[in-house]
Motif scaffolding. Structure first.
Motif, PDB file in Angstrom:
ATOM      1  N   GLY A 419      -9.078 -16.524  14.195  1.00 42.37           N
ATOM      2  CA  GLY A 419      -7.632 -16.480  14.020  1.00 42.37           C
ATOM      3  C   GLY A 419      -7.302 -15.888  12.664  1.00 42.37           C
ATOM      4  N   GLU A 420      -6.196 -15.201  12.588  1.00 38.69           N
ATOM      5  CA  GLU A 420      -5.782 -14.627  11.305  1.00 38.69           C
ATOM      6  C   GLU A 420      -4.272 -14.671  11.164  1.00 38.69           C
ATOM      7  N   ILE A 421      -3.846 -14.800   9.931  1.00 42.05           N
ATOM      8  CA  ILE A 421      -2.431 -14.752   9.573  1.00 42.05           C
ATOM      9  C   ILE A 421      -2.258 -13.667   8.517  1.00 42.05           C
ATOM     10  N   ASN A 422      -1.323 -12.758   8.772  1.00 38.63           N
ATOM     11  CA  ASN A 422      -1.053 -11.659   7.851  1.00 38.63           C
ATOM     12  C   ASN A 422       0.321 -11.842   7.218  1.00 38.63           C
ATOM     13  N   MET A 423       0.370 -11.716   5.906  1.00 45.10           N
ATOM     14  CA  MET A 423       1.621 -11.877   5.156  1.00 45.10           C
ATOM     15  C   MET A 423       1.850 -10.636   4.298  1.00 45.10           C
ATOM     16  N   MET A 424       2.965  -9.955   4.540  1.00 43.43           N
ATOM     17  CA  MET A 424       3.323  -8.781   3.758  1.00 43.43           C
ATOM     18  C   MET A 424       4.539  -9.122   2.895  1.00 43.43           C
ATOM     19  N   PHE A 425       4.406  -8.914   1.590  1.00 44.08           N
ATOM     20  CA  PHE A 425       5.460  -9.284   0.649  1.00 44.08           C
ATOM     21  C   PHE A 425       6.328  -8.059   0.373  1.00 44.08           C
ATOM     22  N   GLN A 426       7.377  -7.899   1.186  1.00 43.35           N
ATOM     23  CA  GLN A 426       8.190  -6.684   1.166  1.00 43.35           C
ATOM     24  C   GLN A 426       8.935  -6.482  -0.157  1.00 43.35           C
ATOM     25  N   ASP A 427       9.277  -7.567  -0.830  1.00 40.50           N
ATOM     26  CA  ASP A 427      10.089  -7.447  -2.045  1.00 40.50           C
ATOM     27  C   ASP A 427       9.265  -7.141  -3.285  1.00 40.50           C
ATOM     28  N   VAL A 428       7.943  -7.262  -3.193  1.00 41.28           N
ATOM     29  CA  VAL A 428       7.067  -6.941  -4.336  1.00 41.28           C
ATOM     30  C   VAL A 428       6.579  -5.517  -4.124  1.00 41.28           C
ATOM     31  N   ASP A 429       7.363  -4.574  -4.618  1.00 41.08           N
ATOM     32  CA  ASP A 429       7.190  -3.167  -4.255  1.00 41.08           C
ATOM     33  C   ASP A 429       6.848  -2.342  -5.488  1.00 41.08           C
ATOM     34  N   PHE A 430       5.841  -1.477  -5.346  1.00 44.14           N
ATOM     35  CA  PHE A 430       5.544  -0.509  -6.396  1.00 44.14           C
ATOM     36  C   PHE A 430       5.226   0.821  -5.739  1.00 44.14           C
ATOM     37  N   ALA A 431       6.087   1.817  -5.984  1.00 43.71           N
ATOM     38  CA  ALA A 431       5.911   3.165  -5.437  1.00 43.71           C
ATOM     39  C   ALA A 431       5.836   3.156  -3.916  1.00 43.71           C
ATOM     40  N   GLY A 432       6.526   2.207  -3.287  1.00 45.08           N
ATOM     41  CA  GLY A 432       6.508   2.135  -1.836  1.00 45.08           C
ATOM     42  C   GLY A 432       5.339   1.358  -1.263  1.00 45.08           C
ATOM     43  N   PHE A 433       4.492   0.790  -2.109  1.00 46.24           N
ATOM     44  CA  PHE A 433       3.365  -0.018  -1.661  1.00 46.24           C
ATOM     45  C   PHE A 433       3.670  -1.494  -1.888  1.00 46.24           C
ATOM     46  N   VAL A 434       3.305  -2.314  -0.915  1.00 46.16           N
ATOM     47  CA  VAL A 434       3.541  -3.751  -1.021  1.00 46.16           C
ATOM     48  C   VAL A 434       2.230  -4.490  -0.808  1.00 46.16           C
ATOM     49  N   PRO A 435       2.053  -5.634  -1.464  1.00 44.34           N
ATOM     50  CA  PRO A 435       0.812  -6.400  -1.278  1.00 44.34           C
ATOM     51  C   PRO A 435       0.776  -7.095   0.075  1.00 44.34           C
ATOM     52  N   MET A 436      -0.434  -7.252   0.580  1.00 47.80           N
ATOM     53  CA  MET A 436      -0.638  -7.922   1.863  1.00 47.80           C
ATOM     54  C   MET A 436      -1.751  -8.950   1.708  1.00 47.80           C
ATOM     55  N   LEU A 437      -1.492 -10.123   2.216  1.00 48.32           N
ATOM     56  CA  LEU A 437      -2.455 -11.225   2.154  1.00 48.32           C
ATOM     57  C   LEU A 437      -2.869 -11.586   3.573  1.00 48.32           C
TER      58      LEU A 437
END
Length: 466
Positions: A419-437
């Motif tokens: 099982g996996e859970i993916n979290m994308m932090f849309q508001d933490v943006d740099f040059a159009g790239f966002v972190p994903m956990l």
């Protein structure tokens, strides 16, 4: 104002030379006009607004001579050169304006101008780079959305595409090792214990995945591209793992994969599209080549309406020049996927995959099947976009030898659930790239306990918003 500009046009040569020497005491003569830097800067801006790019350029160059770090002068020069349809000169001036801008808005406008001029030169990749820079300094959501729209348009136009993904993930099992030192086959303990390196080792996994394609031909209904991909995974063992397996090294578990090929995509109807690709590549493990391969794969997708999409795929792969007989194999595969976009914006994906591998060694001969079900929320939960997935797998080795000499009765069978859970932090943006956990946990149960394992992985990476 227009009469002042007309007077400056007549005195253009003298004014430009004088602005360049503004650091010296002002000089007044009948055929020249003395200006302070602020006045000259204002006059350059007004000349640009009045539609006189030639005068604006002369004044801007004089200002730059007096102060090479004058943002306004560089921006006026870039805008005036753009007005004269000289995109190369305009882009270079806009780059200087971006360099010396002292506010986010100034940097945003300079980057946008540089992106437009790169586009005018058909330098689409450079234009995309400048749009990434503009996104860093976008003053509001509306400006960022405009950058995203421009970037998506360029992605369709640009014949060259690049995708880079970097992941760093601590893992409880970097080597896919057993979760017990005992080896049990079909409930019967085998004499002896598994060594430390055969058991699960914890550590840090870093992976880099670089994919690039270049479109060499296209029509309204088809396109052909050359493509390449390099994937590297490196492992650093934890202190506990080094104590458990002192003779093991992180490099023992590193892998590298590279391929290059040709892909053709074509429309098969108003709602369908198909693709076929042929690739050649090589795989390495523990710093040594594992095998080379040639692969042919094809797929066909249909948009069925009402948010439904179905895709079918097939592949065949020949592995040769293998270091070990288990990798000297022929692989066949089939796949199917169904995607449903729900009315609330959520998305459901179901993917089936089947593989049949026939190798020169029985341990490399197996049949496997997997089912992946993923659900993605259409609306963010606070600052996070969420998705989750469950993956079920089954693998059958009809004739398997464990530990090099133990014949497993009836072969080896593995069952897995992850099982996996993916979290994308849309508001933490740099040059159009966002972190994903990504949180991933699961286990594999085998009738040969040497291959039973549990795993928990937490990975951090970055993904493009557009």
């Amino acid at each position: 104002m227009r009469s002042a500009i007309s007077r400056f046009r007549n005195l253009l040569a003298g004014a430009a030379a004088l602005i360049g020497s503004l650091a010296a005491p002002p000089l007044l003569a009948e055929d020249t006009l003395s200006l302070g830097l602020g006045q000259a800067r204002e006059m350059a801006v007004q000349a640009l607004k009045a539609g006189d790019p030639g005068l604006a350029i002369a004044l801007a160059r004089g200002l730059i001579k007096a102060d090479p770090q004058d943002f306004v002068a560089h921006y006026v020069l870039a805008s005036a050169e753009a007005g004269l349809n000289r995109p190369d000169a305009s882009r270079k001036a806009a780059a200087q304006a971006f360099k010396y801008a002292d506010t986010p808005t100034a940097r945003f406008r300079s980057a946008q101008l540089a992106a437009r001029m790169a586009y005018a030169q058909d330098r689409y990749s450079l234009s995309q780079l400048w749009l990434r820079r503009a996104a860093i300094h976008a003053p509001d959501d509306g400006a960022e959305d405009a950058v995203a729209r421009d970037y998506r348009l360029l992605r369709r136009i640009n014949p060259w595409s690049v995708r880079l993904q970097v992941d760093v993930r601590p893992s409880s099992n970097v080597n896919k090792g057993a979760d017990s030192a005992l080896q049990i086959i079909d409930g019967v303990p085998v004499t002896g214990y598994l060594g430390g390196s055969a058991q699960a080792l914890s550590g840090l996994i870093t992976s880099v995945d670089l994919y690039s394609a270049y479109r060499i031909d296209s029509t309204d209904r088809s396109s052909t591209s050359v493509l390449g991909r390099v994937y590297m995974q490196r492992v650093a063992l934890s202190a506990e793992a080094k104590d458990q397996a002192p003779d093991a090294s992180g490099s023992d578990f590193g892998t590298t994969f590279a391929e290059a090929g040709l892909r053709h995509i074509w429309q098969t109807g108003p709602r369908g599209a198909a693709s076929a690709a042929v690739t050649l590549g090589e795989a390495w493990a523990a710093g040594e080549r594992s095998f080379r391969f040639a692969r042919l794969n094809a797929d066909h997708g249909w948009n069925l309406g009402r948010g439904h999409r179905v895709e079918l795929s097939a592949l065949t792969e020949s592995r040769y020049m293998a270091r070990y007989a288990t990798n000297d194999a022929r692989v066949w595969g089939l796949g199917a996927s169904w995607t449903k976009r729900l009315t609330n914006g959520d998305r459901l994906d179901v993917t089936l995959a089947w593989r049949d591998t026939d190798a020169q060694h029985p341990n490399g001969t197996y049949t496997s099947a997997s089912l992946r079900t993923e659900y993605e929320l259409g609306r963010p939960v606070g600052p996070v976009t969420l998705s989750g997935a469950v993956i079920l797998g089954y693998t059958d080795y009809p004739d398997f030898v464990s530990g090099g000499f133990i014949q497993v009765p009836g072969g080896r069978q593995d069952e897995s659930i992850y099982g996996e859970i993916n979290m994308m932090f849309q508001d933490v943006d740099f040059a159009g790239f966002v972190p994903m956990l990504r949180l991933r946990a699961g286990e594999k149960d085998s009738n040969d306990s040497r291959y039973s394992m549990k795993e928990f992985t937490l990975s951090v990476g970055f993904r493009s918003k557009f």
